[in-house]
Design an enzyme around this catalytic site. Structure first.
Site, short mmCIF file in Angstrom:
data_model
loop_
_atom_site.label_atom_id
_atom_site.label_comp_id
_atom_site.label_asym_id
_atom_site.label_seq_id
_atom_site.Cartn_x
_atom_site.Cartn_y
_atom_site.Cartn_z
N GLY A 46 -0.01 -7.15 -26.37
CA GLY A 46 -1.35 -7.24 -26.00
C GLY A 46 -1.94 -8.31 -25.45
O GLY A 46 -1.41 -9.47 -25.33
N GLN A 51 -8.43 -14.27 -22.84
CA GLN A 51 -7.34 -15.02 -22.61
C GLN A 51 -7.00 -15.42 -21.24
O GLN A 51 -6.10 -16.20 -20.96
CB GLN A 51 -6.01 -14.17 -23.39
CG GLN A 51 -5.99 -14.05 -24.76
CD GLN A 51 -5.02 -13.32 -25.30
OE1 GLN A 51 -4.88 -12.26 -25.47
NE2 GLN A 51 -3.96 -14.14 -26.02
N CYS A 98 0.34 -15.29 -30.89
CA CYS A 98 -0.68 -14.98 -29.89
C CYS A 98 -0.16 -15.81 -28.68
O CYS A 98 0.08 -17.06 -28.86
CB CYS A 98 -1.88 -15.70 -30.83
SG CYS A 98 -3.36 -15.41 -29.39
N LEU A 99 -0.64 -15.12 -27.72
CA LEU A 99 -0.13 -15.76 -26.12
C LEU A 99 -0.96 -17.09 -25.90
O LEU A 99 -0.50 -17.89 -25.15
CB LEU A 99 -0.26 -14.85 -25.20
CG LEU A 99 0.75 -13.33 -25.11
CD1 LEU A 99 0.40 -12.35 -24.02
CD2 LEU A 99 2.21 -13.94 -25.11
N HIS A 140 -5.97 -7.78 -33.89
CA HIS A 140 -5.80 -9.29 -33.03
C HIS A 140 -6.55 -9.33 -31.90
O HIS A 140 -7.30 -10.24 -31.65
CB HIS A 140 -4.07 -9.12 -32.99
CG HIS A 140 -3.93 -10.67 -32.37
ND1 HIS A 140 -3.30 -11.50 -32.87
CD2 HIS A 140 -4.04 -11.13 -30.99
CE1 HIS A 140 -2.93 -12.52 -32.18
NE2 HIS A 140 -3.71 -12.40 -30.86
N GLU A 141 -6.43 -8.06 -30.96
CA GLU A 141 -7.01 -8.19 -29.72
C GLU A 141 -8.48 -7.89 -29.72
O GLU A 141 -9.38 -8.54 -29.22
CB GLU A 141 -6.51 -6.81 -28.87
CG GLU A 141 -5.05 -6.99 -28.60
CD GLU A 141 -4.68 -8.21 -28.08
OE1 GLU A 141 -5.42 -8.98 -27.11
OE2 GLU A 141 -3.56 -8.70 -28.41
N HIS A 144 -10.15 -11.00 -30.47
CA HIS A 144 -10.38 -12.09 -29.29
C HIS A 144 -11.50 -11.95 -28.63
O HIS A 144 -12.19 -12.74 -27.97
CB HIS A 144 -9.09 -11.67 -28.35
CG HIS A 144 -7.90 -12.17 -28.60
ND1 HIS A 144 -7.89 -13.88 -28.56
CD2 HIS A 144 -6.44 -11.99 -28.72
CE1 HIS A 144 -6.72 -14.40 -28.69
NE2 HIS A 144 -5.81 -13.15 -28.76
#
Ligand code: ZN
Length: 187
Positions: A46, A51, A98-99, A140-141, A144
């Site tokens: 994702g 991000q 997480c990226l 999670h997304e 963000h």
């Protein structure tokens, strides 16, 4: 299409609420293509627009769910979730990455079920009812888009451990990013 640098925790765009998309313009469609390419290169399951430094309510996802590949974009998404179970998160099955906090993983309880309602790239509303890891990805997304990282939701001792790791990397300050395919960082 372009692989874009992924912002690392500390960058203000990751810690602010993103804006609704007013119109799915050609620029927005190009942005979505770049987000898919960046997510694939990372690799990740994702990726949310903040991000890559864009404060808009868009995320992309790509995950093998119930023997089919769920790949799509969620524009102006809403997520209805089930109650989050009490208790300690499981290290094995509930560790999240997480990226924007690459290389680290920590366990966190999430709701087991979620119903996502969002616009697709053509502006059509769709609904997806999911559970398990797919529901976790959506939570999670969506976080963000509200300026929340999973780091903000960790319980002790994990919250302190991750805070320390972020300090050790020299992250937690504005202006740091990494480029998938060039920088060797993977969560
Ligand atoms: Zn993330």
């Amino acid at each position: 299409m372009t692989i874009l640098p992924i912002r690392i925790t500390g960058d203000p765009v990751l810690h602010s609420k993103a804006q609704e998309v007013a119109e799915i313009s050609p620029e927005i469609k190009a942005l979505i293509s770049d987000m898919f390419e960046t997510m694939e290169a990372a690799p990740g399951v994702g990726l949310a627009a903040p991000q890559i430094g864009v404060a808009l309510r868009i995320f992309v996802y790509d995950y093998e769910y119930e023997e089919q590949r769920l790949r799509g974009v969620a524009i102006n998404p809403q997520l209805e979730i089930s109650e989050i179970e009490a208790g300690e998160p499981d290290m094995e099955s509930e560790s999240e990455g997480c990226l924007s906090i690459p290389t680290e993983r920590f366990p966190l309880k999430r709701a087991a079920k979620g119903i996502l309602t969002a616009l697709d790239e053509s502006g059509n509303t769709y609904t997806l009812e999911v559970s398990g890891w797919m529901a976790r990805i959506f939570q999670h997304e969506l976080d963000h888009l509200d300026g929340v990282l999973y780091a903000d939701r960790l319980l002790e001792p994990y919250a302190s451990e991750l805070k320390q790791a972020i300090e050790d990397y020299g992250w937690g300050v504005p202006g740091i990013s990494w480029l998938p395919g060039e920088d060797d960082l993977e969560p």
